[in-house]
Write an enzyme that holds these catalytic residues in place. Sequence first.
Site, PDB file in Angstrom:
ATOM      1  CG  ASP A  60      -2.125  -0.893   1.045  1.00  0.00           C
ATOM      2  OD1 ASP A  60      -2.834  -0.705   0.042  1.00  0.00           O
ATOM      3  OD2 ASP A  60      -2.354  -1.775   1.902  1.00  0.00           O
ATOM      4  CD  GLU A  65      -4.705  11.638   2.100  1.00  0.00           C
ATOM      5  OE1 GLU A  65      -5.079  12.780   1.862  1.00  0.00           O
ATOM      6  OE2 GLU A  65      -5.395  10.630   1.881  1.00  0.00           O
ATOM      7  CG  ASP A  66      -3.431   6.579   4.214  1.00  0.00           C
ATOM      8  OD1 ASP A  66      -4.278   7.448   4.476  1.00  0.00           O
ATOM      9  OD2 ASP A  66      -3.588   5.703   3.344  1.00  0.00           O
ATOM     10  NE  ARG A  85      -0.812   1.881   4.047  1.00  0.00           N
ATOM     11  CZ  ARG A  85      -1.312   2.965   3.484  1.00  0.00           C
ATOM     12  NH1 ARG A  85      -2.611   3.177   3.517  1.00  0.00           N
ATOM     13  NH2 ARG A  85      -0.529   3.851   2.892  1.00  0.00           N
ATOM     14  NE  ARG A 130      -7.015   0.473   7.773  1.00  0.00           N
ATOM     15  CZ  ARG A 130      -6.559   0.498   6.527  1.00  0.00           C
ATOM     16  NH1 ARG A 130      -5.743   1.456   6.134  1.00  0.00           N
ATOM     17  NH2 ARG A 130      -6.915  -0.443   5.684  1.00  0.00           N
ATOM     18  CG  HIS A 160      -8.777   6.729   5.302  1.00  0.00           C
ATOM     19  ND1 HIS A 160      -8.064   6.218   4.249  1.00  0.00           N
ATOM     20  CD2 HIS A 160      -8.141   6.290   6.429  1.00  0.00           C
ATOM     21  CE1 HIS A 160      -7.053   5.495   4.702  1.00  0.00           C
ATOM     22  NE2 HIS A 160      -7.077   5.513   6.019  1.00  0.00           N
ATOM     23  CB  CYS A 247      -4.751   8.221  -0.616  1.00  0.00           C
ATOM     24  SG  CYS A 247      -5.350   7.382  -2.039  1.00  0.00           S
TER      25      CYS A 247
HETATM   26  C1  CIR Z   1      -5.451   0.729   2.689  1.00  0.00           C
HETATM   27  O1  CIR Z   1      -6.416   0.037   2.961  1.00  0.00           O
HETATM   28  O2  CIR Z   1      -4.725   1.213   3.552  1.00  0.00           O
HETATM   29  C2  CIR Z   1      -5.131   0.971   1.232  1.00  0.00           C
HETATM   30  N1  CIR Z   1      -5.476  -0.196   0.472  1.00  0.00           N
HETATM   31  C3  CIR Z   1      -5.854   2.171   0.715  1.00  0.00           C
HETATM   32  C4  CIR Z   1      -5.456   3.440   1.386  1.00  0.00           C
HETATM   33  C5  CIR Z   1      -6.069   4.634   0.766  1.00  0.00           C
HETATM   34  N2  CIR Z   1      -5.678   5.795   1.468  1.00  0.00           N
HETATM   35  C6  CIR Z   1      -6.369   6.928   1.470  1.00  0.00           C
HETATM   36  O3  CIR Z   1      -7.429   7.006   0.884  1.00  0.00           O
HETATM   37  N3  CIR Z   1      -5.898   7.925   2.185  1.00  0.00           N
END
Ligand code: CIR
Length: 261
Positions: A60, A65-66, A85, A130, A160, A247
């Site tokens: 991922d 962004e995360d 992650r 999350r 999110h 993201c």
């Molecule tokens: C996840 O589940 O963490 C990733 N497959 C997708 C993350 C997407 N992030 C976002 O929209 N900020």
Amino acid sequence: MRIAITRGVSPAVAECELTHLERRPIDYRRATAQHRAYEAALRALGCEVRALPAETRLPDSVFVEDIAVVLDEVAILTRPGAPSRRAETASLAPVLSSYRPLLSIEAPGTLDGGDVLRVNRVLYVGRTGRTNQAGIDQLARALAPYGYRVQGVDVQGCLHLKSAVTLVGPRSLLANTHWIESKAFTECDIVDIDPAEPYAANGLLLGERVIYPTSFPATARRLEQRGVGLVALDVSELQKAEGAVTCCSLVFEDRVLPSSP
Ligand code: CIR
């Protein structure tokens, strides 16, 4: 100069986390081509793109962004809610530290950047699978000395906060109000997504334009009727990984400010 940090699509992207979507095959080459077009759109909108190499073992990791919340004064390295992650922070930390003093979210707190929506000096933070209350409280304590207010928002039905609401103008939000309490956002106007397109609330506002997926034509029409200028992009392969347009980048001004509040 506006910087956009991106990271290449991992060849392992097909093993990504999925929470609300069924797993479907992801075409890695197509995903990479879509990601390159996304980076080109960032450049066309005035960003200097700092493209980090793909992380081959972190499925991922394209969703940078995360992994951080970057503000004018400071950056906060997150502790992502999905254990798979957490290793994504290691290679981002040295890059971010060349732009901002770094703080970090610590256990037991969890926080994904996709849950943080900044509107001027207010950071709305989604309570999701999350991001937990300990993470929100840590963020609030870290940012209070810089004059930011952190406000938790209940989110249900999506991954999110920014799956449900994003900025499309200085005080204008695009939202799926089935997934969030819209009354939390009192100081903003809300444009509702078209009800046939529940995933349509994620756009990336850059200056006066919004990078926006081609897969939501009815909501795109609503935005255009309100005078929002869209830059349309096909991100269908990244959407299969439950990603969207905010993201895939961390966007901020390249300014060095004093490290103390
Ligand atoms: C996840 O589940 O963490 C990733 N497959 C997708 C993350 C997407 N992030 C976002 O929209 N900020």
